[in-house]
Scaffold this active site. Structure first.
Site, PDB file in Angstrom:
ATOM      1  N   HIS A 119       1.008  47.623 -23.987  1.00 32.99           N
ATOM      2  CA  HIS A 119       0.252  48.881 -24.070  1.00 32.99           C
ATOM      3  C   HIS A 119      -0.850  48.804 -25.120  1.00 32.99           C
ATOM      4  O   HIS A 119      -0.862  49.537 -26.113  1.00 32.99           O
ATOM      5  CB  HIS A 119       1.177  50.059 -24.363  1.00 32.99           C
ATOM      6  CG  HIS A 119       0.631  51.370 -23.869  1.00 32.99           C
ATOM      7  ND1 HIS A 119       1.416  52.452 -23.568  1.00 32.99           N
ATOM      8  CD2 HIS A 119      -0.646  51.772 -23.606  1.00 32.99           C
ATOM      9  CE1 HIS A 119       0.672  53.457 -23.148  1.00 32.99           C
ATOM     10  NE2 HIS A 119      -0.598  53.059 -23.165  1.00 32.99           N
ATOM     11  N   GLU A 152       8.998  52.207 -23.376  1.00 30.83           N
ATOM     12  CA  GLU A 152       8.311  51.292 -24.297  1.00 30.83           C
ATOM     13  C   GLU A 152       8.919  51.390 -25.687  1.00 30.83           C
ATOM     14  O   GLU A 152       9.255  52.495 -26.125  1.00 30.83           O
ATOM     15  CB  GLU A 152       6.820  51.621 -24.342  1.00 30.83           C
ATOM     16  CG  GLU A 152       6.129  51.442 -23.003  1.00 30.83           C
ATOM     17  CD  GLU A 152       4.645  51.776 -23.050  1.00 30.83           C
ATOM     18  OE1 GLU A 152       4.142  52.140 -24.145  1.00 30.83           O
ATOM     19  OE2 GLU A 152       3.986  51.687 -22.003  1.00 30.83           O
ATOM     20  N   ARG A 163      -0.615  54.740 -16.675  1.00 31.05           N
ATOM     21  CA  ARG A 163       0.737  55.135 -17.029  1.00 31.05           C
ATOM     22  C   ARG A 163       1.701  54.469 -16.059  1.00 31.05           C
ATOM     23  O   ARG A 163       1.467  54.473 -14.849  1.00 31.05           O
ATOM     24  CB  ARG A 163       0.919  56.657 -16.973  1.00 31.05           C
ATOM     25  CG  ARG A 163       0.217  57.417 -18.089  1.00 31.05           C
ATOM     26  CD  ARG A 163       0.833  57.129 -19.441  1.00 31.05           C
ATOM     27  NE  ARG A 163       0.209  57.891 -20.519  1.00 31.05           N
ATOM     28  CZ  ARG A 163      -0.829  57.495 -21.218  1.00 31.05           C
ATOM     29  NH1 ARG A 163      -1.401  56.317 -20.934  1.00 31.05           N
ATOM     30  NH2 ARG A 163      -1.320  58.240 -22.191  1.00 31.05           N
TER      31      ARG A 163
END
Length: 324
Positions: free
Chosen positions: A282, A263, A234
């Site tokens: 991601h 994001e 994270r």
């Protein structure tokens, strides 16, 4: 029964889940564009009974949940989602259910990032397309020290990868004991020793109040100048400003980041222009078997809720679940 599937970036959710198993009364809508504005999000979802959230792509704070009068079931892929206010969902009578996940995908992504960064693969590949040949000297891994921050379900797999590549694996987390480290195949050290000794530091902590911003300026100043940082966990675990400074000042050799503050990553974000970075969007959990697991369980969650017996619940809502 209107169902919203959010953040279907690749336009694949419909093909990875058995949506046809839902009752004919269910109407599924797939949203491919991220809805960043909370007001737009609340307005868009106001007519939906069920919302499916892909990981933590879209936050659901109390200010959004209280504006969704029809929402009764919120499904998140995975069994934890720091972007959902579970207390607010509970107070609003919203059931929150999760799904299983594939444990190996993020660990594999971590190792892909490590190899790509150590051997300068993106730069070499781009140079080859430009007509160049061998523009850098890579870093070998055998005999080097791998520092693993957090030895849980994913971190323990990365430990095994490090051992398989002949690395000396050390680890730290706030509650890691020597016995637990030994069972995982590594040696527990202090936080200071891990950052000072490691040629590669990889982060695998669960995001929470204790871990938010835990990796900061002092850690980067303690790292070797030839060391790399890998983060597929994270973004919020790391003090972003301190990391950007460390990269720009060349305190460390580089960083590979699969997770980011906000994001999708903004086009003008400083990390896009920082030196010696490998940035991916991601992708840690984005695999075919991972998506199959996510959306198969999502359909199961919805069916179970409609039958009055929710499964994989992350909260205990104050009103009874829907009964068909």
């Amino acid at each position: 029964m209107k169902i919203a599937v959010l953040d279907d970036y690749q336009n694949v959710a419909a093909s990875y889940g058995p949506w046809q198993e839902l009752p004919a009364s269910c109407e599924v809508h797939y949203f491919h564009e991220h809805i960043a504005n909370p007001d737009t999000l609340a307005d868009t979802l106001a007519a939906f009974d069920v919302v499916v959230a892909m990981r933590e792509r879209t936050p659901f704070p109390a200010s959004v949940l209280t504006r969704l009068p029809r929402l009764k079931l919120l499904v998140t892929t995975g069994m934890a989602n720091a972007a959902i206010d579970l207390g607010a969902a509970t107070a609003a009578g919203i059931t929150v259910s999760g799904t299983r996940s594939v444990a190996t995908s993020t660990a594999e992504m971590t190792w892909a990032l490590l190899l790509a960064l150590a051997r300068h693969i993106p730069a070499e590949e781009a140079a080859l397309h430009r007509g160049q040949w061998q523009i850098s000297v890579g870093n070998g891994l055998a005999g080097k020290t791998l520092g693993v921050v957090g030895v849980g379900r994913i971190g323990s797999q990365v430990v095994r990868y490090g051992n398989a590549f002949g690395m000396n694996v050390i680890a730290w987390s706030q509650n890691l004991t020597q016995e637990a480290a030994a069972r995982a195949g590594c040696v527990a050290v202090s936080r200071e020793e891990l950052f000072a000794r490691s040629h590669v530091v990889t982060l695998h902590l669960k995001l929470g109040e204790r871990s938010r911003g835990i990796i900061g300026r002092e850690d980067f100043e303690r790292m070797r100048q030839d060391a790399f940082l890998i983060n597929a966990s994270r973004a919020e675990i790391v003090d972003e400003a301190a990391l950007i400074d460390a990269l720009n000042q060349q305190l460390i050799a580089g960083a590979a980041l699969d997770v980011h503050y906000g994001e999708p990553l903004a086009a003008d974000h400083p990390l896009r222009f920082a030196p010696n970075t490998l940035l991916t969007p991601h992708l840690g959990y984005v695999t075919d078997d991972g998506y199959t697991t996510f959306f198969t369980d999502t359909v199961e969650d919805i069916r179970a809720y409609l039958n009055g017996a929710p499964v994989r619940m992350l909260n205990e809502p104050r009103q009874q679940p829907h009964q068909r």
